[in-house]
Design a protein around this motif. Structure first.
Motif, mmCIF file in Angstrom:
data_model
loop_
_atom_site.group_PDB
_atom_site.id
_atom_site.type_symbol
_atom_site.label_atom_id
_atom_site.label_comp_id
_atom_site.label_asym_id
_atom_site.label_seq_id
_atom_site.Cartn_x
_atom_site.Cartn_y
_atom_site.Cartn_z
ATOM 1 N N GLY A 142 0.939 -1.410 -0.133
ATOM 2 C CA GLY A 142 0.236 0.052 0.082
ATOM 3 C C GLY A 142 0.590 1.299 0.025
ATOM 4 N N ARG A 143 0.134 2.424 0.081
ATOM 5 C CA ARG A 143 0.922 3.803 0.456
ATOM 6 C C ARG A 143 -0.364 4.249 1.430
ATOM 7 N NH1 ARG A 143 -0.090 8.563 -3.371
ATOM 8 N NH2 ARG A 143 -2.177 8.150 -2.879
ATOM 9 N N ARG A 144 0.812 4.558 2.368
ATOM 10 C CA ARG A 144 -0.226 4.873 3.610
ATOM 11 C C ARG A 144 0.277 7.234 2.850
ATOM 12 N NH1 ARG A 144 3.136 3.571 8.165
ATOM 13 N NH2 ARG A 144 4.718 3.453 7.218
ATOM 14 N N VAL A 145 -0.947 7.950 3.209
ATOM 15 C CA VAL A 145 -0.551 9.855 3.572
ATOM 16 C C VAL A 145 -0.476 10.277 5.111
ATOM 17 C CG1 VAL A 145 -2.090 11.418 2.788
ATOM 18 C CG2 VAL A 145 -1.805 9.002 0.940
ATOM 19 N N GLY A 146 0.288 11.164 4.598
ATOM 20 C CA GLY A 146 0.602 11.027 6.008
ATOM 21 C C GLY A 146 1.286 10.900 6.967
ATOM 22 N N GLY A 147 1.325 11.508 8.413
ATOM 23 C CA GLY A 147 2.518 10.849 9.515
ATOM 24 C C GLY A 147 4.016 11.133 8.890
ATOM 25 N N GLY A 148 4.328 12.197 7.989
ATOM 26 C CA GLY A 148 5.276 12.443 8.145
ATOM 27 C C GLY A 148 6.195 11.728 6.603
ATOM 28 N N ILE A 149 5.254 10.763 6.595
ATOM 29 C CA ILE A 149 6.343 9.642 5.040
ATOM 30 C C ILE A 149 6.125 10.848 3.970
ATOM 31 C CG2 ILE A 149 5.457 8.114 3.747
ATOM 32 C CD1 ILE A 149 3.441 7.140 5.914
ATOM 33 N N ASP A 150 7.401 10.196 3.816
ATOM 34 C CA ASP A 150 8.427 10.850 2.531
ATOM 35 C C ASP A 150 7.904 10.477 1.194
ATOM 36 O OD1 ASP A 150 10.199 9.703 3.154
ATOM 37 O OD2 ASP A 150 11.356 11.502 3.539
ATOM 38 N N VAL A 151 7.807 9.166 0.530
ATOM 39 C CA VAL A 151 7.495 8.101 0.085
ATOM 40 C C VAL A 151 6.581 8.067 -0.816
ATOM 41 C CG1 VAL A 151 10.272 7.697 0.356
ATOM 42 C CG2 VAL A 151 7.959 6.229 1.100
ATOM 43 N N CYS A 152 6.429 8.500 -2.277
ATOM 44 C CA CYS A 152 5.108 7.675 -2.745
ATOM 45 C C CYS A 152 4.245 8.446 -2.547
ATOM 46 C CB CYS A 152 4.945 6.493 -2.681
ATOM 47 S SG CYS A 152 5.632 5.610 -3.454
ATOM 48 N N GLN A 153 3.961 10.158 -2.071
ATOM 49 C CA GLN A 153 3.306 11.126 -1.916
ATOM 50 C C GLN A 153 2.786 12.023 -3.247
ATOM 51 O OE1 GLN A 153 1.859 11.127 1.481
ATOM 52 N NE2 GLN A 153 3.160 9.506 1.555
ATOM 53 N N GLU A 154 2.860 11.380 -4.545
ATOM 54 C CA GLU A 154 2.704 12.453 -5.702
ATOM 55 C C GLU A 154 1.557 11.544 -6.391
ATOM 56 O OE1 GLU A 154 5.619 11.620 -5.599
ATOM 57 O OE2 GLU A 154 6.559 13.471 -4.128
ATOM 58 N N ALA A 155 1.268 12.219 -7.126
ATOM 59 C CA ALA A 155 -0.187 11.583 -7.771
ATOM 60 C C ALA A 155 0.705 11.547 -8.968
ATOM 61 C CB ALA A 155 -1.375 13.038 -8.463
ATOM 62 N N GLY A 156 0.352 10.037 -9.512
ATOM 63 C CA GLY A 156 0.824 9.655 -10.720
ATOM 64 C C GLY A 156 1.054 8.294 -10.966
#
Length: 495
Positions: A142-156
């Motif tokens: 999966g891809r988590r959003v938020g929580g200080g995560i900086d990988v795989c946050q972009e749309a695309g």
């Protein structure tokens, strides 16, 4: 009161597999006593074929898909993500029940990564917890959003892949795979942080007692019968897996205990021993397995195994442990019997399942979208389905019938109202012309809405176009055929 270990899942860690010893008097590889049903994929699952090349993977959207995978193969799929949803991509492998598998070196590995090869933070794997008897296994990436995560946050565009590792001594057939794409809406406000870690020594809920109700276990996540807090009974054949679904809301946790009875075929504990006798698994709403416990052993005497999840908390997805307990919805309990249990239960084994949904339900997070429709939440209808033991298909069928009923009532109401207006207009058109000199008129009947009583008084001249003959409404020739009943037989509302 007994203590129970809380189950956890680690970040990106493979499901642990432990090689269990098999000092058995029961002959290994005993034939299945009955034909065991295969995993039932969802009726609306779309067939798809993953590719060997990451450049040509078919596009997936939220929903369910079916594919196949062979030993040593990797299948690629493409997905397009937005910048706000938390996304889970699951894969459920469904080998033939009882097929030869190993508890070490046999697994599915799932990855979600960018097109330049950067892996997103939540990968997963699924393996077997016994030797020699395959059953459905599932996990997700999966891809988590938020929580200080900086990988795989972009749309695309992103790539999802499923790989299968299998020893040469294990089943070499292609396995059916059911792929799930689940998109959880983002939040409108701040993202909650991780809660305190669950306590390993926390006191477990007391298992319920009393008469057992019949549970309707399914062959898969898709046809699982619903259960709630209570005592449930079912009957499984050796080599078989059954699934049950449980609504678990925010702030709640699931406790389950599986009991296998004694058997007359084992006179005492020394006559037979099966190290991998039966297993109890639990999955969250996106089909991620939450613990790595091995199968319980069986010696012919009454025995049990149990599990306890962490309370459902949105912020738990950002914790070091227990990440799988971060979403409300339909959770799943899987019960599996090793095929070698046929030596103890040739006609199937009666099992008892004691489940508790513990804790008060809390308010859901502030989602920016309909999380319940996406599968992340619990409704009163879900609790009703659990109380009645309904499958997802039966719930959908009931909802469809309710919609049809509402539509029928609405259509019937419009029809009745239309006929009433027609009737009143017809009566109004039938009012006689004013009486001429010397014409006797009948008195008005009280409550008769101003119309003369039918047949009363002496008739006066009949105006043109009102030659009906019964003194009640216009002539058929002027306004078409009169109704033969009210409302017409073919248009009466259905009950």
């Amino acid at each position: 009161m007994a203590k129970r270990r809380t189950m956890r899942t680690g970040a990106g860690a493979a499901v642990a597999v432990v090689a269990l010893s098999a000092a058995m008097a029961v002959p290994p590889g005993a034939a299945l006593a009955a034909e065991v049903p295969r995993y039932a994929v969802a009726d609306d699952a779309e067939p798809v074929r993953g590719t060997e090349s990451s450049a040509e993977g078919p596009a997936l959207e939220p929903g369910l898909y079916t594919d196949r995978i062979g030993p040593g193969e990797t299948r690629f799929y493409s997905v397009t993500l937005d910048d706000s949803s938390t996304v889970y991509l699951s894969a459920t492998a469904a080998p033939k029940p009882g097929a030869e598998v190993a508890s070490y070196g046999e697994e599915l590995t799932l990855r979600l990564e960018t097109t330049d090869g950067q892996e997103c933070d939540t990968g997963g794997s699924a393996g077997f917890h016994n030797n020699g008897s395959a059953y459905p296994v599932s996990s997700y990436a999966g891809r988590r959003v938020g929580g200080g995560i900086d990988v795989c946050q972009e749309a695309g565009p992103y790539l999802f892949s499923v790989s299968r590792t299998s020893p040469e001594t294990s089943d070499q057939a292609d396995w059916p795979v059911e792929i799930g794409y689940f998109a959880e809406p983002g939040l409108t406000g701040s993202v909650p942080g991780p809660p305190p870690a669950p306590d390993d020594e926390e006191e477990a809920p007391t298992p319920p007692s009393g008469p057992a109700e019949q549970a309707r276990g399914g062959t898969s996540f898709n046809d699982a019968g619903a259960i709630g807090t209570g005592v449930w009974k079912d009957r499984l054949h050796a080599g078989e897996s059954r699934f049950y679904r449980v609504p678990v809301d925010w702030g709640q946790r699931l406790s389950a205990r599986l009991e296998l009875p004694n058997t007359a075929l084992a006179e005492d504990a020394s006559t037979g021993y099966l190290s991998d006798g039966f297993g109890l698994q639990v999955y969250n709403p996106v089909r991620g397995q939450l613990h790595d416990e091995g199968f319980a052993s069986y010696r012919g005497k009454q025995t049990a195994t149990e599990l306890l999840t962490a309370p459902v908390d949105y912020g738990r997805r950002f914790a070091d442990e227990g990440r799988g307990s971060s979403m409300a919805g339909w959770w799943y309990v899987q019960v599996t019997l090793h095929q070698d249990l046929a030596a103890f239960f040739p006609d199937g084994a009666p099992v008892t399942l004691r489940t508790v949904v513990a804790g008060e339900a809390k308010e859901p997070p502030a989602y920016d979208g309909d999380a319940v429709a996406a599968g992340f939440g619990v409704t009163d209808e879900d609790r009703e389905a659990a109380a009645e033991g309904l499958t997802a298909a039966e719930v959908a069928d009931r909802a469809a019938k309710r919609r049809i009923g509402v539509m029928g009532v609405g259509t019937g109401t419009v029809l009745v109202a239309g006929l009433a207006v027609w009737w009143l207009l017809a009566r109004r058109r039938a009012v006689p012309a004013p009486a001429g000199p010397g014409t006797l008129t009948a008195p008005m009947e009280p409550g008769g809405y101003g119309y003369p009583q039918q047949g009363a008084g002496l008739p006066g001249p009949t105006p043109p176009g009102q030659e009906r003959g019964d003194g009640f409404g216009p002539s058929p020739s002027a306004f078409g055929p009169a109704p033969g009943g009210w409302p017409p037989e073919g248009n009466r509302p259905q009950r």
